[in-house]
Design an enzyme around this catalytic site. Structure first.
Site, PDB file in Angstrom:
ATOM      1  N   GLU A  85       0.730  -1.387  -0.060  1.00 55.04           N
ATOM      2  CA  GLU A  85       0.049   0.024  -0.026  1.00 55.04           C
ATOM      3  C   GLU A  85       1.101   1.173   0.136  1.00 55.04           C
ATOM      4  O   GLU A  85       0.631   2.236   0.833  1.00 55.04           O
ATOM      5  CB  GLU A  85      -0.830  -0.067   1.308  1.00 55.04           C
ATOM      6  CG  GLU A  85      -1.811  -1.282   1.215  1.00 55.04           C
ATOM      7  CD  GLU A  85      -2.695  -1.557   2.477  1.00 55.04           C
ATOM      8  OE1 GLU A  85      -2.650  -0.659   3.209  1.00 55.04           O
ATOM      9  OE2 GLU A  85      -3.507  -2.356   2.459  1.00 55.04           O
ATOM     10  N   HIS A 106      -9.820  -6.577  -2.371  1.00 50.76           N
ATOM     11  CA  HIS A 106     -10.908  -6.240  -1.560  1.00 50.76           C
ATOM     12  C   HIS A 106     -11.960  -5.645  -2.181  1.00 50.76           C
ATOM     13  O   HIS A 106     -11.932  -4.406  -2.539  1.00 50.76           O
ATOM     14  CB  HIS A 106     -10.548  -5.575  -0.405  1.00 50.76           C
ATOM     15  CG  HIS A 106      -9.484  -6.302   0.684  1.00 50.76           C
ATOM     16  ND1 HIS A 106      -9.575  -7.430   1.309  1.00 50.76           N
ATOM     17  CD2 HIS A 106      -8.041  -6.259   0.735  1.00 50.76           C
ATOM     18  CE1 HIS A 106      -8.788  -7.948   1.857  1.00 50.76           C
ATOM     19  NE2 HIS A 106      -7.791  -6.911   1.551  1.00 50.76           N
ATOM     20  N   ASN A 114       2.726  -5.232  -3.085  1.00 55.33           N
ATOM     21  CA  ASN A 114       1.297  -5.621  -2.914  1.00 55.33           C
ATOM     22  C   ASN A 114       0.301  -4.418  -2.621  1.00 55.33           C
ATOM     23  O   ASN A 114       1.004  -3.371  -2.035  1.00 55.33           O
ATOM     24  CB  ASN A 114       1.386  -6.529  -1.401  1.00 55.33           C
ATOM     25  CG  ASN A 114      -0.197  -7.082  -1.455  1.00 55.33           C
ATOM     26  OD1 ASN A 114      -0.437  -7.933  -2.318  1.00 55.33           O
ATOM     27  ND2 ASN A 114      -0.467  -7.280  -0.084  1.00 55.33           N
ATOM     28  N   GLU A 116      -5.505 -11.243  -1.587  1.00 51.09           N
ATOM     29  CA  GLU A 116      -6.184 -10.812  -0.299  1.00 51.09           C
ATOM     30  C   GLU A 116      -7.542 -10.840  -0.820  1.00 51.09           C
ATOM     31  O   GLU A 116      -8.534  -9.972  -0.287  1.00 51.09           O
ATOM     32  CB  GLU A 116      -5.858  -9.698   0.406  1.00 51.09           C
ATOM     33  CG  GLU A 116      -4.436  -9.589   0.841  1.00 51.09           C
ATOM     34  CD  GLU A 116      -4.235  -8.313   1.391  1.00 51.09           C
ATOM     35  OE1 GLU A 116      -5.169  -7.582   2.070  1.00 51.09           O
ATOM     36  OE2 GLU A 116      -2.942  -7.802   1.738  1.00 51.09           O
ATOM     37  N   ASP A 129     -11.498 -10.871  -1.154  1.00 52.32           N
ATOM     38  CA  ASP A 129     -12.868 -11.096  -0.549  1.00 52.32           C
ATOM     39  C   ASP A 129     -13.709 -10.081  -1.397  1.00 52.32           C
ATOM     40  O   ASP A 129     -13.355  -9.159  -1.839  1.00 52.32           O
ATOM     41  CB  ASP A 129     -12.814 -10.986   1.080  1.00 52.32           C
ATOM     42  CG  ASP A 129     -12.026  -9.301   1.506  1.00 52.32           C
ATOM     43  OD1 ASP A 129     -12.144  -8.733   0.631  1.00 52.32           O
ATOM     44  OD2 ASP A 129     -11.737  -9.357   2.546  1.00 52.32           O
TER      45      ASP A 129
HETATM   46  O1  G3I Z   1      -4.520  -8.494  18.601  1.00 54.71           O
HETATM   47  C1  G3I Z   1      -5.478  -7.564  19.231  1.00 54.71           C
HETATM   48  C2  G3I Z   1      -6.195  -8.176  20.528  1.00 54.71           C
HETATM   49  O2  G3I Z   1      -5.205  -8.265  21.498  1.00 54.71           O
HETATM   50  C3  G3I Z   1      -7.251  -7.176  20.817  1.00 54.71           C
HETATM   51  O3  G3I Z   1      -8.143  -7.683  22.097  1.00 54.71           O
HETATM   52  C4  G3I Z   1      -8.298  -6.640  19.736  1.00 54.71           C
HETATM   53  C5  G3I Z   1      -9.181  -5.791  20.141  1.00 54.71           C
HETATM   54  O4  G3I Z   1      -9.629  -5.181  19.080  1.00 54.71           O
HETATM   55  O5  G3I Z   1      -7.445  -6.190  18.890  1.00 54.71           O
HETATM   56  C6  G3I Z   1      -6.496  -7.288  18.183  1.00 54.71           C
HETATM   57  O6  G3I Z   1      -5.781  -6.717  16.957  1.00 54.71           O
HETATM   58  C7  G3I Z   1      -6.525  -6.831  15.981  1.00 54.71           C
HETATM   59  C8  G3I Z   1      -5.729  -7.407  14.840  1.00 54.71           C
HETATM   60  O7  G3I Z   1      -6.553  -7.374  13.603  1.00 54.71           O
HETATM   61  C9  G3I Z   1      -5.905  -8.942  15.305  1.00 54.71           C
HETATM   62  O8  G3I Z   1      -7.451  -9.494  15.287  1.00 54.71           O
HETATM   63  C10 G3I Z   1      -6.697  -5.229  15.499  1.00 54.71           C
HETATM   64  O9  G3I Z   1      -7.299  -4.519  16.433  1.00 54.71           O
HETATM   65  C11 G3I Z   1      -7.111  -5.046  13.944  1.00 54.71           C
HETATM   66  O10 G3I Z   1      -7.091  -3.829  13.667  1.00 54.71           O
HETATM   67  C12 G3I Z   1      -6.484  -5.869  13.145  1.00 54.71           C
HETATM   68  O11 G3I Z   1      -7.263  -5.857  11.906  1.00 54.71           O
HETATM   69  C13 G3I Z   1      -6.516  -6.578  10.754  1.00 54.71           C
HETATM   70  C14 G3I Z   1      -6.096  -5.374   9.792  1.00 54.71           C
HETATM   71  O12 G3I Z   1      -5.444  -5.879   8.727  1.00 54.71           O
HETATM   72  C15 G3I Z   1      -5.169  -4.275  10.617  1.00 54.71           C
HETATM   73  O13 G3I Z   1      -4.983  -3.194   9.480  1.00 54.71           O
HETATM   74  C16 G3I Z   1      -7.349  -7.454   9.946  1.00 54.71           C
HETATM   75  O14 G3I Z   1      -7.542  -8.722  10.993  1.00 54.71           O
HETATM   76  C17 G3I Z   1      -6.365  -7.957   8.590  1.00 54.71           C
HETATM   77  O15 G3I Z   1      -7.454  -8.821   8.198  1.00 54.71           O
HETATM   78  C18 G3I Z   1      -6.369  -6.583   8.084  1.00 54.71           C
HETATM   79  O16 G3I Z   1      -5.586  -7.293   6.853  1.00 54.71           O
HETATM   80  C19 G3I Z   1      -5.345  -6.174   5.786  1.00 54.71           C
HETATM   81  C20 G3I Z   1      -4.146  -6.552   5.286  1.00 54.71           C
HETATM   82  O17 G3I Z   1      -2.966  -6.725   6.232  1.00 54.71           O
HETATM   83  C21 G3I Z   1      -3.660  -5.565   4.208  1.00 54.71           C
HETATM   84  N1  G3I Z   1      -4.500  -5.255   3.110  1.00 54.71           N
HETATM   85  C22 G3I Z   1      -5.653  -4.905   3.891  1.00 54.71           C
HETATM   86  C23 G3I Z   1      -6.416  -5.958   4.705  1.00 54.71           C
HETATM   87  C24 G3I Z   1      -7.688  -5.635   5.259  1.00 54.71           C
HETATM   88  O18 G3I Z   1      -7.651  -4.428   5.966  1.00 54.71           O
END
Ligand code: G3I
Length: 330
Positions: A145, A222, A186, A249, A251
């Site tokens: 990105e 996405h 990516n 990625e 979806d």
């Molecule tokens: O690990 C913590 C946990 O300890 C806490 O209790 C919880 C409460 O909110 O948060 C957890 O972290 C979260 C993490 O995912 C793991 O589940 C974050 O808040 C959350 O923001 C994070 O979201 C991820 C996101 O990237 C972050 O930017 C998504 O799962 C993940 O699917 C998403 O993936 C991204 C790719 O890396 C890049 N391209 C876009 C894609 C979709 O946004």
């Protein structure tokens, strides 16, 4: 025999016979992949599907900078190794996600202002991360990105302090640490023609021209259902750079409220994307960004707006979208 037993026997027979990864390989592709992370690794319903249907694993969150080097100079690979070990033990390819990304980056990195310092931080992070999994990785998402929606360089700490050269630094460090892994740029928002696709292609051409060791372009994909306008043409445009391409990625989210008509449209969209990869020779594979809707980032990040972006529903049942992908691979 109880009805539920018959039903689950039928379901598992289908899981085995319809493996998406096996099917895409018969079409000359390398993998049909999916993500795994701490939230799903202990859910047998999900890991059974991963084992049966998918040939490649991308760690959804545990390999991100903030997860492995939250504190400068202190690396914690506990979660990262769990995902890697699961993939290796189950005979799956591994796609490395992600090395230099402005998001999920610890605050100490955001605060760096000195160019030499930042260069050395990037090199240390990448050398350590890529070195740890040397020889085990199919491809690395080296930078992620780096462009805005209009195709301008993203205003990240990396770009502010080092300019475009941060991309060169990242790729050279990754190449030195694992010469055998494919190195990818990516990006999201490459599904429809426009300034972002043009800018990405121009950037890739500049990188190649100055000898940056880049092998591939990942189009995240996405997608909002119903918005595609010849996805295959964009995928081909990326492939025309001469690099390999992957759908990294995938979806396809549905705008709420979800209706049967919208689900039908979603199935069509999945078919279009799958067919596009089959048609574009340089497309090596497809990775879905999740198995079932209940674990999708879409549901947690965009609740109430969009829903149901994957091939299995909240109850881990296959959807029409699954059948669309499955038959697109025939
Ligand atoms: O690990 C913590 C946990 O300890 C806490 O209790 C919880 C409460 O909110 O948060 C957890 O972290 C979260 C993490 O995912 C793991 O589940 C974050 O808040 C959350 O923001 C994070 O979201 C991820 C996101 O990237 C972050 O930017 C998504 O799962 C993940 O699917 C998403 O993936 C991204 C790719 O890396 C890049 N391209 C876009 C894609 C979709 O946004």
């Amino acid at each position: 025999m109880k009805l539920t037993t018959i039903f689950s026997a039928l379901l598992s027979a289908r899981l085995v016979s319809a493996a998406l990864d096996e099917k895409i390989k018969t079409k000359g592709k390398k993998y049909f992949g999916n993500v795994l992370d701490l939230n799903t690794i202990d859910d047998d319903a999900i890991t059974d599907i991963l084992k049966a249907e998918f040939g490649s694993i991308t760690p959804e969150n545990s390999w991100k900078w903030g997860a492995v080097q939250h504190v400068r100079g202190t690396f914690d690979f506990t979660a990262a190794d769990m995902i890697a070990n699961w993939a290796i033990e189950n005979g799956k390819l591994l796609q490395g996600h992600v090395l230099a990304w402005h998001s999920q980056l610890p605050s100490w990195v955001h605060r760096i202002e000195d160019a030499e310092d930042l260069k050395s931080i990037i090199e240390t992070h990448i050398t350590t991360m890529v070195g740890r999994y040397k020889g085990k990785i199919d491809s690395w998402h080296v930078v992620n990105e780096v462009l805005t929606d209009s195709g301008d360089p993203r205003d990240s700490v990396f770009y502010r302090v080092l300019g475009e050269e941060f991309i060169d630094i990242a790729f050279h460090a990754a190449k030195a640490a694992d010469p055998g892994a494919k190195l990818y740029i990516n990006e999201y928002g490459l599904e429809v023609a426009g300034p972002k696709v043009d800018a990405l292609i121009a950037l890739v051409e500049r990188l190649s021209a100055r000898g940056v060791p880049i092998d591939g372009i990942g189009t995240q994909s996405h997608i909002l259902s119903g918005t595609l306008k010849n996805y295959g043409a964009q995928l081909q445009a990326l492939a025309d750079t001469g690099l390999e391409v992957a759908i990294t990625e995938l979806d396809i989210r549905i705008e709420e409220p979800v209706t049967p008509e919208k689900e039908e449209q979603q199935a069509k969209d999945f078919k279009e994307v799958t067919k596009a990869c089959l048609k574009v020779e340089k497309c090596v594979g497809i990775t879905l960004w999740g198995v079932s809707d209940n674990y999708s980032w879409v549901t947690s990040v965009l609740p109430g707006l969009y829903a149901d972006p994957l091939l299995w529903d909240d109850y881990i049942a296959q959807k029409a979208a699954y059948d669309a992908v499955d038959t697109a691979l025939d």
